[in-house]
Motif scaffolding. Structure first.
Motif, PDB file in Angstrom:
ATOM      1  N   PHE A  64       0.872  -1.171   0.000  1.00 36.00           N
ATOM      2  CA  PHE A  64       0.000   0.000   0.000  1.00 36.00           C
ATOM      3  C   PHE A  64       0.913   1.226   0.000  1.00 36.00           C
ATOM      4  N   ARG A  65       0.843   2.017  -1.083  1.00 37.22           N
ATOM      5  CA  ARG A  65       1.687   3.219  -1.175  1.00 37.22           C
ATOM      6  C   ARG A  65       0.840   4.466  -1.014  1.00 37.22           C
ATOM      7  N   LEU A  66       1.304   5.356  -0.163  1.00 40.40           N
ATOM      8  CA  LEU A  66       0.673   6.668  -0.015  1.00 40.40           C
ATOM      9  C   LEU A  66       1.553   7.689  -0.721  1.00 40.40           C
ATOM     10  N   GLU A  67       0.922   8.693  -1.323  1.00 36.65           N
ATOM     11  CA  GLU A  67       1.692   9.764  -1.959  1.00 36.65           C
ATOM     12  C   GLU A  67       2.055  10.844  -0.954  1.00 36.65           C
ATOM     13  N   THR A  68       1.061  11.208  -0.089  1.00 34.77           N
ATOM     14  CA  THR A  68       1.341  12.209   0.946  1.00 34.77           C
ATOM     15  C   THR A  68       0.798  11.726   2.281  1.00 34.77           C
ATOM     16  N   PRO A  69       1.614  11.534   3.286  1.00 28.83           N
ATOM     17  CA  PRO A  69       3.073  11.549   3.188  1.00 28.83           C
ATOM     18  C   PRO A  69       3.545  10.349   2.380  1.00 28.83           C
ATOM     19  N   LYS A  70       4.726  10.462   1.792  1.00 27.58           N
ATOM     20  CA  LYS A  70       5.230   9.419   0.898  1.00 27.58           C
ATOM     21  C   LYS A  70       5.771   8.244   1.710  1.00 27.58           C
ATOM     22  N   VAL A  71       4.897   7.293   1.982  1.00 23.56           N
ATOM     23  CA  VAL A  71       5.275   6.099   2.741  1.00 23.56           C
ATOM     24  C   VAL A  71       4.746   4.866   2.024  1.00 23.56           C
ATOM     25  N   THR A  72       5.351   3.737   2.349  1.00 28.58           N
ATOM     26  CA  THR A  72       4.884   2.450   1.839  1.00 28.58           C
ATOM     27  C   THR A  72       4.582   1.569   3.033  1.00 28.58           C
ATOM     28  N   ALA A  73       3.442   0.890   2.973  1.00 28.59           N
ATOM     29  CA  ALA A  73       3.076  -0.050   4.033  1.00 28.59           C
ATOM     30  C   ALA A  73       2.967  -1.440   3.429  1.00 28.59           C
ATOM     31  N   LEU A  74       3.582  -2.401   4.101  1.00 29.01           N
ATOM     32  CA  LEU A  74       3.379  -3.804   3.764  1.00 29.01           C
ATOM     33  C   LEU A  74       2.348  -4.289   4.769  1.00 29.01           C
ATOM     34  N   LYS A  77      -2.010 -10.391   6.421  1.00 26.34           N
ATOM     35  CA  LYS A  77      -3.337 -10.826   6.862  1.00 26.34           C
ATOM     36  C   LYS A  77      -3.437 -10.974   8.373  1.00 26.34           C
ATOM     37  N   SER A  78      -2.304 -11.072   9.057  1.00 31.17           N
ATOM     38  CA  SER A  78      -2.286 -11.157  10.523  1.00 31.17           C
ATOM     39  C   SER A  78      -2.701  -9.835  11.168  1.00 31.17           C
ATOM     40  N   GLY A  79      -2.826  -8.775  10.345  1.00 34.28           N
ATOM     41  CA  GLY A  79      -3.148  -7.456  10.896  1.00 34.28           C
ATOM     42  C   GLY A  79      -1.904  -6.671  11.256  1.00 34.28           C
ATOM     43  N   LYS A  80      -0.748  -7.215  10.883  1.00 33.79           N
ATOM     44  CA  LYS A  80       0.504  -6.500  11.142  1.00 33.79           C
ATOM     45  C   LYS A  80       0.920  -5.760   9.868  1.00 33.79           C
ATOM     46  N   MET A  81       1.572  -4.626  10.073  1.00 38.18           N
ATOM     47  CA  MET A  81       2.059  -3.819   8.958  1.00 38.18           C
ATOM     48  C   MET A  81       3.503  -3.411   9.224  1.00 38.18           C
ATOM     49  N   VAL A  82       4.245  -3.229   8.160  1.00 40.11           N
ATOM     50  CA  VAL A  82       5.555  -2.604   8.236  1.00 40.11           C
ATOM     51  C   VAL A  82       5.430  -1.331   7.406  1.00 40.11           C
ATOM     52  N   VAL A  83       5.693  -0.195   8.054  1.00 37.47           N
ATOM     53  CA  VAL A  83       5.548   1.101   7.391  1.00 37.47           C
ATOM     54  C   VAL A  83       6.934   1.728   7.276  1.00 37.47           C
ATOM     55  N   THR A  84       7.265   2.174   6.077  1.00 38.57           N
ATOM     56  CA  THR A  84       8.583   2.746   5.840  1.00 38.57           C
ATOM     57  C   THR A  84       8.469   4.004   4.989  1.00 38.57           C
ATOM     58  N   GLY A  85       9.418   4.912   5.167  1.00 39.54           N
ATOM     59  CA  GLY A  85       9.456   6.111   4.334  1.00 39.54           C
ATOM     60  C   GLY A  85       9.161   7.402   5.069  1.00 39.54           C
ATOM     61  N   ALA A  86       8.606   7.330   6.266  1.00 37.64           N
ATOM     62  CA  ALA A  86       8.285   8.555   7.007  1.00 37.64           C
ATOM     63  C   ALA A  86       9.573   9.274   7.396  1.00 37.64           C
ATOM     64  N   LYS A  87       9.511  10.595   7.444  1.00 37.30           N
ATOM     65  CA  LYS A  87      10.675  11.414   7.791  1.00 37.30           C
ATOM     66  C   LYS A  87      10.587  11.965   9.219  1.00 37.30           C
ATOM     67  N   SER A  88       9.480  11.681   9.907  1.00 35.63           N
ATOM     68  CA  SER A  88       9.333  12.112  11.298  1.00 35.63           C
ATOM     69  C   SER A  88       8.291  11.214  11.960  1.00 35.63           C
ATOM     70  N   THR A  89       8.291  11.231  13.281  1.00 27.89           N
ATOM     71  CA  THR A  89       7.306  10.437  14.020  1.00 27.89           C
ATOM     72  C   THR A  89       5.894  10.934  13.710  1.00 27.89           C
ATOM     73  N   GLU A  90       5.733  12.257  13.619  1.00 27.75           N
ATOM     74  CA  GLU A  90       4.410  12.822  13.318  1.00 27.75           C
ATOM     75  C   GLU A  90       3.937  12.355  11.941  1.00 27.75           C
ATOM     76  N   GLU A  91       4.854  12.356  10.973  1.00 31.53           N
ATOM     77  CA  GLU A  91       4.504  11.914   9.623  1.00 31.53           C
ATOM     78  C   GLU A  91       4.116  10.436   9.629  1.00 31.53           C
ATOM     79  N   LEU A  92       4.823   9.635  10.423  1.00 35.52           N
ATOM     80  CA  LEU A  92       4.517   8.211  10.556  1.00 35.52           C
ATOM     81  C   LEU A  92       3.097   8.024  11.091  1.00 35.52           C
ATOM     82  N   ILE A  93       2.769   8.719  12.155  1.00 36.07           N
ATOM     83  CA  ILE A  93       1.436   8.603  12.771  1.00 36.07           C
ATOM     84  C   ILE A  93       0.362   9.063  11.796  1.00 36.07           C
ATOM     85  N   ARG A  94       0.616  10.184  11.097  1.00 33.51           N
ATOM     86  CA  ARG A  94      -0.326  10.693  10.102  1.00 33.51           C
ATOM     87  C   ARG A  94      -0.557   9.656   9.002  1.00 33.51           C
TER      88      ARG A  94
END
Length: 185
Positions: free
Chosen positions: A46-56, A59-76
């Motif tokens: 799952f790719r977001l354009e803004t903020p520019k992050v990618t989430a894997l 099905k277990s309900g777990k995600m790996v999120v990468t690409g955020a440049k700050s904790t706030e951006e990660l949460i957003r």
């Protein structure tokens, strides 16, 4: 007056747990711009354009999120992913649990570093200039790994909080200065 060290967070990698199973086929059918090919990889991309992050998303309900440049951006980004899933009929019940696994940052000490001398005086380091031009330093407080180059440029990895990046940059600057390993330009 010499320039102060500077740093910039380049990437935050975090795991997110939703504490529920997800139907990845339903997400693939209902949400645009996702990739799901279970024969190749068990997660949905799952790719977001803004903020520019990618989430894997698994099905277990777990995600790996990468690409955020700050904790706030990660949460957003996590909130936006969950809102998007809900908007497309995917039931998300609980609150996501976000855990930062690694912060990667770049830094510039704005001084030249005598790596030979630093390798001799710093504990817990590796310096093989024939193999790699930087000194690899395992800092204990905070627990991070620094790649230090003679130009004063650095890569910091292993931080779990943004404050640890700043702490590491200023700790190594003071330590190298106190050991006489830096030359201001």
């Amino acid at each position: 007056m010499p320039a102060r060290p500077t740093y910039r967070i380049e990437n935050i990698v975090a795991t997110v747990s939703l504490d529920q199973t997800l139907d990845l086929y339903a997400i693939e059918r209902n949400v645009e711009n996702v990739e799901y090919n279970p024969d190749q990889f068990p997660g949905l991309i799952f790719r977001l354009e803004t903020p520019k992050v990618t989430a894997l998303i698994f099905k277990s309900g777990k995600m790996v999120v990468t690409g955020a440049k700050s904790t706030e951006e990660l949460i957003r980004a996590v909130k936006r992913i969950i809102r998007t899933l809900r908007r497309h009929g995917i039931l998300i019940t609980g609150r996501p649990k976000i855990q930062i696994q690694n912060i990667v940052a770049s830094a510039n000490l704005n001084v030249e570093v005598n790596l030979e001398k630093a390798a001799f005086l710093l504990e817990d380091n590796m310096y093989e200039p024939e193999q790699f031009p930087g000194l690899i330093y395992r800092m204990s407080q905070p627990r991070v790994v620094l790649l230090i180059f003679s130009s004063g440029k650095m890569v910091i990895t292993g931080a779990k909080r943004e404050e640890e990046v700043e702490e590491a940059v200023f700790n190594i600057y003071r330590r190298l200065r106190d050991l006489g390993c830096i030359r201001e330009y």
